[in-house]
Design a protein around this motif. Sequence first.
Motif, mmCIF file in Angstrom:
data_model
loop_
_atom_site.group_PDB
_atom_site.id
_atom_site.type_symbol
_atom_site.label_atom_id
_atom_site.label_comp_id
_atom_site.label_asym_id
_atom_site.label_seq_id
_atom_site.Cartn_x
_atom_site.Cartn_y
_atom_site.Cartn_z
ATOM 1 N N PHE A 121 -2.406 0.393 -4.716
ATOM 2 C CA PHE A 121 -2.430 -0.939 -4.119
ATOM 3 C C PHE A 121 -1.809 -1.944 -5.086
ATOM 4 C CE2 PHE A 121 -6.154 1.376 -2.526
ATOM 5 C CZ PHE A 121 -5.921 1.330 -1.160
ATOM 6 N N CYS A 122 -0.845 -2.708 -4.593
ATOM 7 C CA CYS A 122 -0.181 -3.714 -5.432
ATOM 8 C C CYS A 122 -0.068 -5.034 -4.660
ATOM 9 C CB CYS A 122 1.233 -3.290 -5.817
ATOM 10 S SG CYS A 122 1.373 -1.665 -6.566
ATOM 11 N N ASN A 123 -0.261 -6.098 -5.364
ATOM 12 C CA ASN A 123 0.027 -7.417 -4.794
ATOM 13 C C ASN A 123 1.285 -7.933 -5.459
ATOM 14 O OD1 ASN A 123 0.172 -9.949 -3.753
ATOM 15 N ND2 ASN A 123 -1.760 -10.687 -4.613
ATOM 16 N N THR A 124 2.424 -7.774 -4.769
ATOM 17 C CA THR A 124 3.705 -8.156 -5.342
ATOM 18 C C THR A 124 4.079 -9.589 -4.989
ATOM 19 O OG1 THR A 124 4.818 -7.221 -3.423
ATOM 20 C CG2 THR A 124 4.546 -5.783 -5.321
ATOM 21 N N ASN A 125 3.185 -10.253 -4.268
ATOM 22 C CA ASN A 125 3.473 -11.629 -3.865
ATOM 23 C C ASN A 125 2.955 -12.638 -4.887
ATOM 24 O OD1 ASN A 125 4.496 -10.458 -1.573
ATOM 25 N ND2 ASN A 125 3.685 -12.044 -0.225
ATOM 26 N N ARG A 126 3.210 -13.891 -4.586
ATOM 27 C CA ARG A 126 2.801 -14.956 -5.515
ATOM 28 C C ARG A 126 1.458 -15.553 -5.153
ATOM 29 N NH1 ARG A 126 8.231 -18.559 -6.881
ATOM 30 N NH2 ARG A 126 9.403 -16.885 -7.912
ATOM 31 N N ILE A 127 0.924 -15.109 -4.031
ATOM 32 C CA ILE A 127 -0.382 -15.635 -3.627
ATOM 33 C C ILE A 127 -1.416 -14.514 -3.641
ATOM 34 C CG2 ILE A 127 0.622 -17.447 -2.197
ATOM 35 C CD1 ILE A 127 -0.126 -15.744 0.245
ATOM 36 N N GLU A 128 -2.633 -14.915 -3.839
ATOM 37 C CA GLU A 128 -3.733 -13.958 -3.886
ATOM 38 C C GLU A 128 -3.861 -13.204 -2.557
ATOM 39 O OE1 GLU A 128 -8.041 -14.644 -5.670
ATOM 40 O OE2 GLU A 128 -7.892 -15.446 -3.631
ATOM 41 N N CYS A 129 -4.205 -11.942 -2.630
ATOM 42 C CA CYS A 129 -4.414 -11.146 -1.422
ATOM 43 C C CYS A 129 -5.906 -10.816 -1.285
ATOM 44 C CB CYS A 129 -3.613 -9.846 -1.488
ATOM 45 S SG CYS A 129 -3.821 -8.804 -0.025
ATOM 46 N N GLU A 130 -6.422 -11.063 -0.102
ATOM 47 C CA GLU A 130 -7.841 -10.836 0.172
ATOM 48 C C GLU A 130 -7.988 -9.674 1.151
ATOM 49 O OE1 GLU A 130 -9.727 -14.282 1.705
ATOM 50 O OE2 GLU A 130 -11.677 -13.319 2.008
ATOM 51 N N VAL A 131 -8.800 -8.703 0.806
ATOM 52 C CA VAL A 131 -8.969 -7.500 1.628
ATOM 53 C C VAL A 131 -10.447 -7.193 1.820
ATOM 54 C CG1 VAL A 131 -8.495 -5.026 1.809
ATOM 55 C CG2 VAL A 131 -6.819 -6.535 0.744
ATOM 56 N N VAL A 132 -10.790 -6.869 3.040
ATOM 57 C CA VAL A 132 -12.140 -6.374 3.318
ATOM 58 C C VAL A 132 -12.014 -4.893 3.637
ATOM 59 C CG1 VAL A 132 -14.124 -6.455 4.850
ATOM 60 C CG2 VAL A 132 -13.020 -8.577 4.136
ATOM 61 N N SER A 133 -12.708 -4.060 2.897
ATOM 62 C CA SER A 133 -12.554 -2.627 3.079
ATOM 63 C C SER A 133 -13.901 -1.921 3.131
ATOM 64 C CB SER A 133 -11.709 -2.040 1.947
ATOM 65 O OG SER A 133 -12.287 -2.338 0.691
ATOM 66 N N VAL A 134 -13.858 -0.720 3.613
ATOM 67 C CA VAL A 134 -15.057 0.112 3.713
ATOM 68 C C VAL A 134 -14.781 1.420 2.993
ATOM 69 C CG1 VAL A 134 -16.597 1.366 5.249
ATOM 70 C CG2 VAL A 134 -15.778 -0.891 5.894
ATOM 71 N N VAL A 181 0.846 -1.195 0.000
ATOM 72 C CA VAL A 181 0.000 0.000 0.000
ATOM 73 C C VAL A 181 0.878 1.241 0.000
ATOM 74 C CG1 VAL A 181 -1.782 1.273 1.245
ATOM 75 C CG2 VAL A 181 -1.795 -1.224 1.264
ATOM 76 N N THR A 182 0.686 2.095 -0.982
ATOM 77 C CA THR A 182 1.456 3.342 -1.056
ATOM 78 C C THR A 182 0.494 4.511 -0.913
ATOM 79 O OG1 THR A 182 3.008 2.302 -2.597
ATOM 80 C CG2 THR A 182 3.060 4.706 -2.436
ATOM 81 N N ILE A 183 0.650 5.256 0.177
ATOM 82 C CA ILE A 183 -0.230 6.393 0.451
ATOM 83 C C ILE A 183 0.599 7.659 0.530
ATOM 84 C CG2 ILE A 183 -1.893 7.400 2.053
ATOM 85 C CD1 ILE A 183 -2.548 4.561 3.001
ATOM 86 N N ASP A 184 0.321 8.600 -0.356
ATOM 87 C CA ASP A 184 1.023 9.879 -0.374
ATOM 88 C C ASP A 184 2.537 9.670 -0.433
ATOM 89 O OD1 ASP A 184 0.966 12.616 -0.533
ATOM 90 O OD2 ASP A 184 0.992 12.913 1.647
ATOM 91 N N GLY A 185 2.935 8.673 -1.230
ATOM 92 C CA GLY A 185 4.357 8.428 -1.429
ATOM 93 C C GLY A 185 5.011 7.534 -0.396
ATOM 94 N N VAL A 186 4.276 7.180 0.650
ATOM 95 C CA VAL A 186 4.810 6.313 1.707
ATOM 96 C C VAL A 186 4.357 4.879 1.452
ATOM 97 C CG1 VAL A 186 4.914 5.843 4.167
ATOM 98 C CG2 VAL A 186 4.786 8.205 3.346
ATOM 99 N N ARG A 187 5.338 4.002 1.231
ATOM 100 C CA ARG A 187 5.009 2.620 0.881
ATOM 101 C C ARG A 187 5.089 1.706 2.104
ATOM 102 N NH1 ARG A 187 8.832 0.113 -3.523
ATOM 103 N NH2 ARG A 187 7.948 1.852 -4.719
ATOM 104 N N SER A 188 4.098 0.851 2.241
ATOM 105 C CA SER A 188 4.076 -0.129 3.331
ATOM 106 C C SER A 188 3.584 -1.451 2.784
ATOM 107 C CB SER A 188 3.141 0.321 4.456
ATOM 108 O OG SER A 188 3.483 1.606 4.926
ATOM 109 N N VAL A 189 4.089 -2.526 3.333
ATOM 110 C CA VAL A 189 3.602 -3.855 2.976
ATOM 111 C C VAL A 189 2.785 -4.385 4.153
ATOM 112 C CG1 VAL A 189 4.193 -6.213 2.354
ATOM 113 C CG2 VAL A 189 5.523 -4.302 1.428
ATOM 114 N N LEU A 190 1.530 -4.643 3.902
ATOM 115 C CA LEU A 190 0.629 -5.098 4.958
ATOM 116 C C LEU A 190 0.352 -6.585 4.834
ATOM 117 C CD1 LEU A 190 -1.985 -2.181 4.892
ATOM 118 C CD2 LEU A 190 0.206 -2.311 6.100
#
Length: 206
Positions: A187-200, A162-171
């Motif tokens: 939002f990027c999925n740089t891994n080899r497995i699917e990423c599942e997210v629940v968001s509002v 997740v990159t927000i306002d230029g600040v990148r974090s891996v969650l």
Amino acid sequence: METIAKSAMVETHANFDELADGASQWEFDLGLRLKQARIAAHLSQRQLALRADISNTTISLIEQNRTSPSVAMLKRILAALPVSLSDFFDGTAAIARKSIYRAAELAEVSSGSVTTRRLELPGEGAAQIMHTFYQPGADTGNRVSTSESLQGGVIVRGHLQVTIDGVRSVLGPGDAYSLQGSLSHRFCNTNRIECEVVSVFSTQPA
DNA sequence: TGCCAATGTGCAGAGAACCA
DNA sequence: TGGTTCTCTGCACATTGGCA
């Protein structure tokens, strides 16, 4: 010809910003509403078309908001569903009054390698719950919304960059994020497995 | 100036075919 | 089997021209 007013509406989580920008002119997503009503009645497009004595093409086009049906046509369609015309246009009635939603009832939209199941919350404002699946390599690209929308989410499975306002974090699983739509985000999925997210997502002013 | 018929244009809707 | 796309048809509305 008498037609039903429609608005260009939301697409996918990946199109979050179109959603945010469009929310300010939120009117009524006839296509989505019809789809929800049809799915709630456990009918396919063809089954509904058969009941309403119209073609499945018409159902498909209406659900995609690619055509504005006449009132007469909409009456015929709704007559085949357990929804009255008034309830159909009352966002808090019938469909929206539901409290329990099965997975199959959620509107599913895909954009590239991102798939989102969306639940619109009834009532004032435009709030939605998103259940999003990012395939390996999925990338929403950098986005900035003109609205003061708010969004946040929790990683259920996999990892999401997740990159927000230029600040990148891996969650990872259990991690969460929140942001204002006016900030650039990606939002990027740089891994080899699917990423599942629940968001509002909420378009209420901050 | 107002009315009416002829013509053109846009779009909803249907049928068939295609794709997943 | 379910959903989408392509193509065609028919209808409604707008425009134009002729006539009283």
